[in-house]
Design a protein around this motif. Structure first.
Motif, short mmCIF file in Angstrom:
data_model
loop_
_atom_site.label_atom_id
_atom_site.label_comp_id
_atom_site.label_asym_id
_atom_site.label_seq_id
_atom_site.Cartn_x
_atom_site.Cartn_y
_atom_site.Cartn_z
N PHE A 23 64.95 90.61 90.70
CA PHE A 23 65.41 91.91 90.21
C PHE A 23 66.07 91.77 88.85
O PHE A 23 65.81 92.55 87.93
CB PHE A 23 66.39 92.55 91.19
CG PHE A 23 66.92 93.87 90.72
CD1 PHE A 23 66.08 94.97 90.61
CD2 PHE A 23 68.25 94.01 90.36
CE1 PHE A 23 66.57 96.19 90.15
CE2 PHE A 23 68.74 95.22 89.89
CZ PHE A 23 67.90 96.31 89.79
N ALA A 53 62.40 94.85 81.58
CA ALA A 53 62.16 96.28 81.39
C ALA A 53 63.01 96.81 80.23
O ALA A 53 62.51 97.52 79.35
CB ALA A 53 62.48 97.05 82.68
N VAL A 81 61.66 98.11 76.24
CA VAL A 81 61.96 99.39 75.61
C VAL A 81 62.68 99.19 74.28
O VAL A 81 62.38 99.85 73.28
CB VAL A 81 62.81 100.30 76.53
CG1 VAL A 81 63.13 101.61 75.84
CG2 VAL A 81 62.07 100.56 77.84
N ARG A 83 70.34 104.31 78.43
CA ARG A 83 69.38 105.32 78.88
C ARG A 83 68.38 104.69 79.86
O ARG A 83 68.11 105.24 80.93
CB ARG A 83 68.67 105.92 77.67
CG ARG A 83 67.80 107.11 78.00
CD ARG A 83 67.44 107.95 76.76
NE ARG A 83 66.81 107.19 75.68
CZ ARG A 83 65.60 106.65 75.77
NH1 ARG A 83 64.90 106.77 76.88
NH2 ARG A 83 65.09 105.98 74.75
N VAL A 84 67.83 103.55 79.45
CA VAL A 84 66.85 102.88 80.31
C VAL A 84 67.48 102.54 81.66
O VAL A 84 66.89 102.75 82.71
CB VAL A 84 66.36 101.57 79.67
CG1 VAL A 84 65.34 100.89 80.59
CG2 VAL A 84 65.75 101.84 78.32
N ASP A 98 67.80 105.43 83.78
CA ASP A 98 66.47 105.81 84.19
C ASP A 98 65.96 104.95 85.33
O ASP A 98 65.46 105.44 86.34
CB ASP A 98 65.55 105.64 82.97
CG ASP A 98 64.48 106.69 82.93
OD1 ASP A 98 64.54 107.63 83.74
OD2 ASP A 98 63.57 106.56 82.09
N VAL A 99 66.11 103.66 85.16
CA VAL A 99 65.59 102.72 86.14
C VAL A 99 66.44 102.71 87.41
O VAL A 99 65.92 102.65 88.52
CB VAL A 99 65.57 101.28 85.57
CG1 VAL A 99 65.23 100.28 86.65
CG2 VAL A 99 64.58 101.19 84.42
N ARG A 137 62.22 100.80 93.18
CA ARG A 137 62.29 101.80 92.10
C ARG A 137 61.71 101.23 90.81
O ARG A 137 60.90 101.86 90.14
CB ARG A 137 63.74 102.15 91.82
CG ARG A 137 64.27 103.38 92.51
CD ARG A 137 65.65 103.70 91.95
NE ARG A 137 65.61 104.37 90.66
CZ ARG A 137 65.56 105.69 90.52
NH1 ARG A 137 65.55 106.46 91.57
NH2 ARG A 137 65.52 106.24 89.33
N LEU A 138 62.17 100.03 90.49
CA LEU A 138 61.77 99.39 89.24
C LEU A 138 60.26 99.19 89.19
O LEU A 138 59.60 99.47 88.20
CB LEU A 138 62.49 98.03 89.14
CG LEU A 138 62.40 97.26 87.83
CD1 LEU A 138 62.74 98.16 86.65
CD2 LEU A 138 63.35 96.08 87.85
N GLN A 139 59.74 98.73 90.32
CA GLN A 139 58.32 98.44 90.40
C GLN A 139 57.46 99.70 90.36
O GLN A 139 56.34 99.68 89.87
CB GLN A 139 58.03 97.71 91.72
CG GLN A 139 57.04 96.59 91.55
CD GLN A 139 57.75 95.25 91.65
OE1 GLN A 139 58.37 94.96 92.66
NE2 GLN A 139 57.65 94.45 90.61
N LEU A 149 58.83 103.74 87.19
CA LEU A 149 59.65 104.81 86.65
C LEU A 149 60.22 104.42 85.29
O LEU A 149 60.94 105.19 84.67
CB LEU A 149 60.79 105.12 87.61
CG LEU A 149 60.35 105.66 88.96
CD1 LEU A 149 61.51 105.77 89.92
CD2 LEU A 149 59.71 107.03 88.76
N VAL A 150 59.87 103.23 84.88
CA VAL A 150 60.42 102.70 83.63
C VAL A 150 59.96 103.53 82.44
O VAL A 150 58.78 103.82 82.30
CB VAL A 150 59.96 101.24 83.42
CG1 VAL A 150 60.70 100.64 82.25
CG2 VAL A 150 60.16 100.45 84.67
N VAL A 151 60.90 103.88 81.61
CA VAL A 151 60.55 104.59 80.38
C VAL A 151 59.70 103.68 79.51
O VAL A 151 59.88 102.47 79.50
CB VAL A 151 61.80 104.98 79.55
CG1 VAL A 151 61.99 106.46 79.57
CG2 VAL A 151 63.00 104.22 80.00
#
Lengths: 142, 142
Positions: A10, A17, A21, A108-109, A112-113, B133-135, B138-140
DNA sequence: AAAGATTGACTAATCAATCTTG
DNA sequence: CAAGATTGATTAGTCAATCTTT
């Protein structure tokens, strides 16, 4: 060991991730943003030692990291006024901008995540406790 | 971002603590133990692709990792019987031993460091949910 | 063309040796 | 001698280019 595997995976995936971005937004990557945040907290008086401790990297790695930050114009060393073995590392204007812009996007990311999930608060608090345990030297030595 | 920092730091410190004990016990380090665990799960039919996905490293890194495992006599490639682009990677006897001995020690350290704390179970479960969630993409993207 | 893997150039970490100052 | 930092050799990751097979 399942816990460990889940944790590592994770952490890595979240790191990547966020990094993705940032890079796609023409910002410094997360590997640079983190040290900029450390130096920002120390407000012009951060040392190589601080980078080492707060990023959990070796002193050698921290020294080279400082080199790169200087090379890229994000930070600058000046002699430590009271200890000639050491330097104080301050963010440049460019470094300050990179820190604040990068942090904005990273936040923000992250939101979001991670969502507004309770999980985040719960995990955060629990991790703090576990970190204390880890630090308190309960670690087996062999 | 505090959550992120806490997560990264704890993961790194825990990783290093486990690694230290393994190395001091003349076992393979955690960076080798993890791939051995992956290959063990795949029971002789693991591919480079599996290492890449399950360790969250690039395909190139996974290929080189397989090279090192072979070089050190811990694993061996054989041609994939149905797909000539790929190989199947199996643990050697040495690899199996290293996996089981290393895992035993790693478990002990983990128990030692983490305690029988509820936190571990709580964090583990929460991380699984966050990982989903990450997978789930939903990642921007920018 | 897409999927699986390999390889080379590059980056950044580790450890160990070393230098300087406290 | 301790503490702070730097540097060189080594290790392992990334990305991009490439090759083979599907």
């Amino acid at each position: 060991m399942n816990f460990f595997e889940t944790l590592v995976r994770f952490q890595t995936d979240l790191w990547n991730a966020v990094d993705r971005v940032l890079i796609d937004s023409d910002q410094v990557g997360i590997a640079i943003l983190q040290p900029l945040r450390v130096l920002n907290r120390h407000n012009g008086t951060g040392r190589v030692h601080d980078l080492s401790v707060e990023l959990s990297i070796t002193i050698g790695a921290a020294s080279k990291l400082a080199d790169r930050l200087e090379r890229d114009g994000l930070a600058a060393r000046r002699p430590h006024p009271e200890d000639r073995r050491s330097s104080l590392i301050a963010l440049t204007e460019l470094g300050k901008q990179a820190r604040s812009q990068g942090e904005k996007i990273a936040r923000r990311v992250m939101a979001d995540v991670l969502g507004d999930d309770d999980d985040v608060a719960v995990v955060g608090a629990a991790l703090e406790r576990l970190q204390s345990r880890l630090q308190s030297g309960l670690v087996v030595t062999a």
